[in-house]
Design a protein around this motif. Sequence first.
Motif, PDB file in Angstrom:
ATOM      1  N   TYR A 312       0.833  -1.199   0.000  1.00  0.00           N
ATOM      2  CA  TYR A 312       0.000   0.000   0.000  1.00  0.00           C
ATOM      3  C   TYR A 312       0.871   1.253   0.000  1.00  0.00           C
ATOM      4  O   TYR A 312       0.829   2.061   0.932  1.00  0.00           O
ATOM      5  N   SER A 336      -6.154  10.595  -1.612  1.00  0.00           N
ATOM      6  CA  SER A 336      -6.914   9.341  -1.708  1.00  0.00           C
ATOM      7  C   SER A 336      -5.914   8.201  -1.680  1.00  0.00           C
ATOM      8  O   SER A 336      -5.294   7.863  -2.687  1.00  0.00           O
ATOM      9  N   ARG A 338      -3.824   4.691  -1.224  1.00  0.00           N
ATOM     10  CA  ARG A 338      -3.898   3.353  -1.820  1.00  0.00           C
ATOM     11  C   ARG A 338      -4.559   2.366  -0.859  1.00  0.00           C
ATOM     12  O   ARG A 338      -5.138   1.376  -1.288  1.00  0.00           O
ATOM     13  N   GLY A 340      -7.212   2.710   0.754  1.00  0.00           N
ATOM     14  CA  GLY A 340      -8.664   2.762   0.704  1.00  0.00           C
ATOM     15  C   GLY A 340      -9.310   3.905   1.464  1.00  0.00           C
ATOM     16  O   GLY A 340     -10.541   4.028   1.454  1.00  0.00           O
ATOM     17  N   ILE A 362     -13.033  -2.803   2.672  1.00  0.00           N
ATOM     18  CA  ILE A 362     -11.693  -2.667   3.255  1.00  0.00           C
ATOM     19  C   ILE A 362     -11.614  -3.632   4.431  1.00  0.00           C
ATOM     20  O   ILE A 362     -12.418  -3.548   5.360  1.00  0.00           O
ATOM     21  N   GLY A 408      -4.611  -0.926  -4.902  1.00  0.00           N
ATOM     22  CA  GLY A 408      -5.394   0.093  -4.212  1.00  0.00           C
ATOM     23  C   GLY A 408      -6.856  -0.232  -4.432  1.00  0.00           C
ATOM     24  O   GLY A 408      -7.170  -1.294  -4.980  1.00  0.00           O
ATOM     25  N   GLY A 409      -7.753   0.615  -4.076  1.00  0.00           N
ATOM     26  CA  GLY A 409      -7.690   2.033  -3.911  1.00  0.00           C
ATOM     27  C   GLY A 409      -7.249   2.808  -5.154  1.00  0.00           C
ATOM     28  O   GLY A 409      -7.287   2.374  -6.271  1.00  0.00           O
ATOM     29  N   ASN A 410      -6.852   3.989  -4.850  1.00  0.00           N
ATOM     30  CA  ASN A 410      -6.263   4.877  -5.837  1.00  0.00           C
ATOM     31  C   ASN A 410      -4.772   4.588  -5.908  1.00  0.00           C
ATOM     32  O   ASN A 410      -4.179   4.124  -4.949  1.00  0.00           O
ATOM     33  N   THR A 428     -10.857   4.655  -8.811  1.00  0.00           N
ATOM     34  CA  THR A 428     -10.461   3.621  -7.865  1.00  0.00           C
ATOM     35  C   THR A 428     -10.470   2.239  -8.504  1.00  0.00           C
ATOM     36  O   THR A 428     -11.199   1.985  -9.464  1.00  0.00           O
TER      37      THR A 428
END
Length: 573
Positions: A312, A336, A338, A340, A362, A408-410, A428
């Motif tokens: 992450y 934002s 990774r 979440g 998450i 991720g996430g972003n 995302t």
Amino acid sequence: MDSHHQRCLHRLLLAGVAFVAAAPALAADVTPDRLVNADREPQNWLMNHRTYDAQRFSPLDKIRKANVKSLKLAYAVAIGGTSANENLQATPLAEDGFLYIVDQWGVLYKIDGRSGDMGRIVWRMDPGQEKLPLSNRGAALWGNLVVTTANYPPRVIATNKETGRIAWDTNLSDGQPDIQLTAAPLAVKDKIVLGAAGGDRGTRDFIVALDAATGKTVWRKYVIPAPGEPGSETWKDKNNAWATGGGAMWVTGSYDVAGNQVIWGTGNPVPGYDATYRPGDNLFTNSVISWDADSGKMNWYFQYTPGDHWDYDEAGTHILVDGQVAGQLRKVITHSARNGFLYTMERNNGATLLARPYLDNINWTSGIDQKTGKPLDYNPNADIQLYSGAATPTLADPTKKMCPGPSGGNNFWPATFSAKTRLIYIPTATPCVVLTQDPTLSNKAGDWKGGTYRQTERFESNLTVADPFTGEIKKTVHVPYPNYSGTLSTAGGLVFTGYTDGTFVAYDDLTLEPLWKINVGTGFNAPPMTFEVNGKQYIGVLAGLSAIARSKHQLVPELKDMRNQTMLFVFGL
């Protein structure tokens, strides 16, 4: 003078006038003042994120909700095409109708887009990079130079933007064979600042500032502290893991002009999936760090996920915004992450103001402490963090489902903050994966993973709209394909983004209704941008997927035979 000579003289004078008219005017230098005040030049896109605050918002509004349905392809330019497995991840720069684009091999293109209906390559600068499967995310403009990177060896190159000739070429090798330079450089005052990458290959990464006029190193700071330096006590292993500990800075940071601080996100500790090899919190990985732009002195840091098990990293963009948080006007950073969660923090010291999930699924932690910004299940006395336990691999139980997955996430595909709506638009990745810790992969030269993961569901994505001042999720649209592109918001009330299936979309910035879309047949791996020439607004984006992006299609059967081309697409009304 007879009539014949008069006619000849007349033709010569006309020819001279035509020659003067056709000769390109020399572009003005890109001064520090122009970069600080980039918003005064809405027609141009002078740096990677357009402005130092990394908002990726454009005040251009000629393309807007009412007319975007008339958007069409203005022109396309083939880029690269010299080697297999090419991809494009750069954001084009635009100045007075000229575009500056970098391909995967560090080749810099100057493209004349002033006509509005074609893109002519003016010159190419080929740095002679080895054809290894890396990325290149773009260029910087400073003075009369275009500054780019190349690899193996890691080099920073300044090219005269009029002639295409190299002005200086700086080798940043430091004895580590796998140091890479993949982020776009950032021009700050009289310096070029950039971060090093290659962390997953067992490097100790750094941020460096070069003299913009000469390329000479002004300062260089390593992310991972050496033994005895502050933070070294958080590397509690006996493997000298600090020397190969990662902390890659592979996405361009932001710059706070008032505070004279460059703000950069750092990557994961290495090996990525085996925390037992590197017990401790592993500073300063998975962090946002503020450095003094002049001296390189660290001002402050915040670590998102201490002792990370899941790759992450937080190298993605950190956006600078001003606004009210809990009734008080604040200068903040929003990110934002990774992992979440959407974080908003004080810009002068990194103190957490809020942290809210922007993903539904998450499982690695039970939540984030709103005062400290640390995970609620973080144990400051533990050498190995277990967090919620649900996603944490251990030697006794090495295989776990992790949500979100390592992407991720972003990630490196940037979010955008709209100055019009005061909202952040986050592209995302939504899938979970099955992760297996494998210590036999924790000291494997060139690929320090410490484990493997298996994709068990379709790789899909959301476009999520959030309020960075409250953390509230305003709207989410689900898309059945990955978003490896990123987002652009404009004063025309639009949000642009692309997907790996080749679809490029313009969304309503309030409703997220898709107002226009086109499928170009090759996927997007780079962020969109916008510029204006002769009073007309254009949207530019590079296409061509990396091997990593293409691998996400393994459970997307309708895309298994899609081909890959590296192209610049420019759209206009």
